[in-house]
Design an enzyme around this catalytic site. Structure first.
Site, PDB file in Angstrom:
ATOM      1  N   CYS A 278       2.572  -4.815  -8.441  1.00  0.00           N
ATOM      2  CA  CYS A 278       1.798  -3.596  -8.159  1.00  0.00           C
ATOM      3  C   CYS A 278       1.404  -2.881  -9.445  1.00  0.00           C
ATOM      4  CB  CYS A 278       2.570  -2.671  -7.239  1.00  0.00           C
ATOM      5  SG  CYS A 278       4.200  -2.255  -7.856  1.00  0.00           S
TER       6      CYS A 278
ATOM      7  N   LYS B 185      11.953  -4.033   8.187  1.00  0.00           N
ATOM      8  CA  LYS B 185      10.946  -5.022   8.611  1.00  0.00           C
ATOM      9  C   LYS B 185      10.384  -5.643   7.345  1.00  0.00           C
ATOM     10  CE  LYS B 185       7.153  -6.195   9.243  1.00  0.00           C
ATOM     11  NZ  LYS B 185       6.647  -7.411   8.545  1.00  0.00           N
TER      12      LYS B 185
ATOM     13  N   THR C 115      -3.148  -0.806   4.387  1.00  0.00           N
ATOM     14  CA  THR C 115      -2.078  -0.741   5.402  1.00  0.00           C
ATOM     15  C   THR C 115      -1.465   0.655   5.404  1.00  0.00           C
ATOM     16  OG1 THR C 115      -1.606  -3.014   4.751  1.00  0.00           O
ATOM     17  CG2 THR C 115      -0.074  -1.996   6.281  1.00  0.00           C
TER      18      THR C 115
ATOM     19  N   GLY D 143       3.299  -1.444   0.172  1.00  0.00           N
ATOM     20  CA  GLY D 143       2.332  -2.482   0.528  1.00  0.00           C
ATOM     21  C   GLY D 143       0.934  -2.063   0.129  1.00  0.00           C
TER      22      GLY D 143
ATOM     23  N   GLU E 251       4.295   3.668  -1.237  1.00  0.00           N
ATOM     24  CA  GLU E 251       4.097   3.022  -2.536  1.00  0.00           C
ATOM     25  C   GLU E 251       3.024   1.969  -2.327  1.00  0.00           C
ATOM     26  OE1 GLU E 251       5.486   4.241  -5.061  1.00  0.00           O
ATOM     27  OE2 GLU E 251       7.352   5.158  -4.414  1.00  0.00           O
TER      28      GLU E 251
ATOM     29  N   GLU F 290      -8.095  -4.517  -6.339  1.00  0.00           N
ATOM     30  CA  GLU F 290      -6.809  -5.137  -6.651  1.00  0.00           C
ATOM     31  C   GLU F 290      -6.850  -6.620  -6.258  1.00  0.00           C
ATOM     32  OE1 GLU F 290      -3.307  -4.069  -4.293  1.00  0.00           O
ATOM     33  OE2 GLU F 290      -2.120  -4.071  -6.135  1.00  0.00           O
TER      34      GLU F 290
HETATM   35  P1  NAD Z   1       0.761  -5.437   3.217  1.00  0.00           P
HETATM   36  O1  NAD Z   1       0.303  -4.032   3.294  1.00  0.00           O
HETATM   37  O2  NAD Z   1      -0.105  -6.497   3.774  1.00  0.00           O
HETATM   38  O3  NAD Z   1       2.171  -5.606   3.966  1.00  0.00           O
HETATM   39  C1  NAD Z   1       3.306  -4.852   3.611  1.00  0.00           C
HETATM   40  C2  NAD Z   1       4.231  -4.752   4.816  1.00  0.00           C
HETATM   41  O4  NAD Z   1       3.585  -3.985   5.834  1.00  0.00           O
HETATM   42  C3  NAD Z   1       4.565  -6.095   5.461  1.00  0.00           C
HETATM   43  O5  NAD Z   1       5.913  -6.078   5.867  1.00  0.00           O
HETATM   44  C4  NAD Z   1       3.644  -6.125   6.663  1.00  0.00           C
HETATM   45  O6  NAD Z   1       4.124  -6.927   7.714  1.00  0.00           O
HETATM   46  C5  NAD Z   1       3.634  -4.669   7.066  1.00  0.00           C
HETATM   47  N1  NAD Z   1       2.471  -4.252   7.871  1.00  0.00           N
HETATM   48  C6  NAD Z   1       1.224  -4.771   7.875  1.00  0.00           C
HETATM   49  N2  NAD Z   1       0.447  -4.119   8.773  1.00  0.00           N
HETATM   50  C7  NAD Z   1       1.218  -3.162   9.340  1.00  0.00           C
HETATM   51  C8  NAD Z   1       0.995  -2.156  10.328  1.00  0.00           C
HETATM   52  N3  NAD Z   1      -0.188  -2.018  10.924  1.00  0.00           N
HETATM   53  N4  NAD Z   1       2.007  -1.341  10.668  1.00  0.00           N
HETATM   54  C9  NAD Z   1       3.222  -1.463  10.058  1.00  0.00           C
HETATM   55  N5  NAD Z   1       3.508  -2.401   9.129  1.00  0.00           N
HETATM   56  C10 NAD Z   1       2.513  -3.237   8.760  1.00  0.00           C
HETATM   57  O7  NAD Z   1       1.104  -5.686   1.698  1.00  0.00           O
HETATM   58  P2  NAD Z   1       1.526  -7.069   1.016  1.00  0.00           P
HETATM   59  O8  NAD Z   1       0.304  -7.925   0.938  1.00  0.00           O
HETATM   60  O9  NAD Z   1       2.766  -7.568   1.675  1.00  0.00           O
HETATM   61  O10 NAD Z   1       1.957  -6.576  -0.442  1.00  0.00           O
HETATM   62  C11 NAD Z   1       1.090  -6.476  -1.518  1.00  0.00           C
HETATM   63  C12 NAD Z   1       0.668  -5.028  -1.745  1.00  0.00           C
HETATM   64  O11 NAD Z   1       1.821  -4.224  -1.983  1.00  0.00           O
HETATM   65  C13 NAD Z   1      -0.205  -4.845  -2.973  1.00  0.00           C
HETATM   66  O12 NAD Z   1      -1.258  -3.961  -2.659  1.00  0.00           O
HETATM   67  C14 NAD Z   1       0.743  -4.200  -3.988  1.00  0.00           C
HETATM   68  O13 NAD Z   1       0.126  -3.440  -5.000  1.00  0.00           O
HETATM   69  C15 NAD Z   1       1.596  -3.372  -3.103  1.00  0.00           C
HETATM   70  N6  NAD Z   1       2.852  -3.050  -3.758  1.00  0.00           N
HETATM   71  C16 NAD Z   1       3.060  -1.764  -4.169  1.00  0.00           C
HETATM   72  C17 NAD Z   1       4.226  -1.425  -4.828  1.00  0.00           C
HETATM   73  C18 NAD Z   1       4.466  -0.015  -5.277  1.00  0.00           C
HETATM   74  O14 NAD Z   1       5.606   0.323  -5.528  1.00  0.00           O
HETATM   75  N7  NAD Z   1       3.460   0.835  -5.381  1.00  0.00           N
HETATM   76  C19 NAD Z   1       5.209  -2.398  -5.061  1.00  0.00           C
HETATM   77  C20 NAD Z   1       4.963  -3.704  -4.639  1.00  0.00           C
HETATM   78  C21 NAD Z   1       3.779  -4.012  -3.973  1.00  0.00           C
END
Ligand code: NAD
Length: 499
Positions: free
Chosen positions: A294, A185, A242, A238, A260, A392
């Protein structure tokens, strides 16, 4: 400035799900808008997956797992398919980068690097599974014990928008290498490149039903994947918020979770550091990938003796960082992914004006009146309780804070809820190791930019995540290690109910 912007040739007319080897619309026909980050106009519709679509995808993946050839193949056979995937990704790196850059707003040069890294992820796990050895334990004369490593089943992979294709490869590579089947997804802001996997996998010979893709909103498609009883594993990257929701939703099913999450990583610059190198690295560390990274070093802690010089030179260099069209190969910072994210980043820029001394940026770059462009923004003298120090931002915005002693620098570094990465700049060996070992971060780079060998663990502590991926840790996450115990000598058998 944005008048030269054009869309890539041959964009799809619709972004669809890919289930059991076929591109399909949502069962209810619903779609959502996908925006071009330079114009913020809708350039394509994507199928909006719901529970019913997830059910269809999970059923296909479960059938491929229970009855298909993939989990039963020799590692060498799977490895060959994975190498072919890597070859195809490498051969299409420019097209992949073009689409990724257009969809996400990432500078094209950096998107190209990410496409190559995606190929490397597949190649790495293709090599790892043929070299994989599992533990055996001998108790002389009595017992042999060995580990029978097995794929787990349908893995649910949920990914963010910041480097979409590369982060998908990071999960797809090990999940597939170990013989699982998957439902991906991808993030709803950037669904374009994910749909390319389908053609790549077909061409490489991945059996039907092993890879399934459902687009859609997190609260619909993502939520249904997390709550599906036939999906025993969820690998999520993400936001921390979340991650917390997913933890709660997965709890009743006792799923395997790899998380992550977000970061607010410190870069600590000591008086004795090589300032030229430290400035270059800390500029790149927060402004590469548009700051949507991230592991961005978004808090720079600088020792008092070099603080004023550092701030002055850093601000001058930040002002020279080239903002431009994502498609321009000389662009260093492109357009943020989406207007909602742009608004969030800009709100922090405004908050920062009340919390620190603005020394570079602070708004739209000159000449960019539309689209999600933010000038590289630097705040100095930021106090540790400031929101721009603690939260962040995920954009090209950095907070600089002075410190005096090593203890104070370390305390400032650890003064957030996050613990993903940390960067330390000093020429004092003892100090470097002591600081590194006491920093609350999953990954520390000493006198180094963020360069990671794929064998090393990747992951965060505190609110930045749970579990580690990378190298064998990814293999461990996507497999069960069944222990098989064999008696060699007399059966150790205390008899109950003896006559
Ligand atoms: P997000 O949490 O908004 O979304 C990530 C994914 O989760 C998307 O596909 C989204 O559709 C899905 N999602 C959202 N709500 C959900 C739910 N209730 N149930 C299941 N899936 C759901 O994150 P984003 O804005 O897409 O990404 C940015 C974030 O990701 C930042 O906080 C960044 O630091 C983090 N990130 C972390 C790493 C790592 O390896 N630690 C790497 C890249 C990004």
């Amino acid at each position: 400035m944005t008048s030269n912007h054009t869309a890539p040739a041959d964009l799809p007319d619709r972004i669809r799900h890919y289930i059991n080897g076929e591109f399909v619309d949502s069962i209810d026909g619903d779609t959502f808008d996908v925006l071009d980050p330079v114009t913020n106009e809708t350039y394509v519709q994507a199928s909006a997956g719901k529970k019913a679509d997830i059910e269809r995808a999970v059923a296909a993946a479960k059938l491929a797992f229970d009855e298909g050839p993939w989990p039963r193949m020799l590692p060498r056979e799977r490895s060959r398919v994975l190498h072919r995937i890597a070859d195809i990704v490498e051969s299409r790196d420019e097209r992949l980068a073009e689409l990724e850059s257009f969809d996400s707003g990432l500078p094209i040069k950096q998107a190209l690097g990410q496409a190559r890294r995606a190929a490397e992820n597949f190649r790495f796990f293709a090599d790892l599974i043929v070299a994989q050895a599992d533990d055996t334990f001998k108790v002389p004369g009595r017992q042999i014990n060995y580990v029978n490593r097995k794929p787990i089943g349908v893995a649910g992979l949920i990914t963010p928008w910041n480097t979409p294709f590369m982060l998908e490869s990071w999960k797809l590579g090990p999940a597939l290498a170990t013989g699982n089947t998957v439902v991906l997804k991808p993030a709803e802001f950037t669904p374009l490149s994910a749909s390319l996997w389908a053609g790549i996998f077909e061409e490489a010979g991945l059996p039907q039903g092993v890879f399934n893709l459902v687009n859609g909103l997190g609260e619909d498609a993502g939520d249904a994947l997390v709550k599906h009883p036939d999906v025993p594993l969820i690998s999520f990257t993400g936001e921390s918020r979340t991650g917390q929701i997913i933890f709660g939703n997965a709890a009743p099913f006792l799923k395997g979770l790899s998380m992550e999450l977000g970061g607010k990583s410190p870069a600590i610059v000591f008086d004795d550091a090589d300032l030229d190198v430290a400035i270059d690295a800390t500029i790149f560390g927060v402004f590469s990938l548009n700051g949507e990274r991230c592991t961005a070093g978004s808090r720079i802690l600088v020792q008092r003796g070099v603080y004023e010089e550092f701030v002055t030179r850093y601000a001058e260099q930040a002002k020279r960082v080239k903002v431009g069209l994502p498609s321009d190969p000389t662009t260093e910072v492109g357009a943020l992914v989406h207007p909602e994210h742009y608004d969030k980043v800009m709100s922090y820029v405004e908050i920062g004006k009340g919390e620190g001394r603005l020394v570079a940026g602070g708004g739209r770059p000159e000449g960019f009146d539309t689209g999600n462009f933010v000038a590289p923004t630097v705040f100095a003298d930021v106090k540790p309780d400031a929101r721009i120090f603690q939260e962040e931002i995920f954009g090209p915005v950095v907070a600089i804070t002075p410190f005096d002693t090593d203890e104070e620098g370390l305390a400032l570094a650890n003064n957030t809820r996050y613990g993903l990465a940390a960067y330390v700049w000093t020429n004092d060996l003892k100090r470097a190791h002591n600081i590194a070992q006491n920093i609350e971060a999953g990954m520390v780079w000493l006198n180094s930019n963020n360069v990671r060998d794929l064998r090393t663990p990747f992951g965060g502590v505190k609110a930045s995540g749970l579990g580690h991926e990378g190298g064998y840790r990814s293999i461990d996450f996507y497999t069960d290690q069944q222990a098989v115990h064999i008696t060699l000598g007399a059966v150790h058998n205390p008899t109950f109910g003896k006559q």
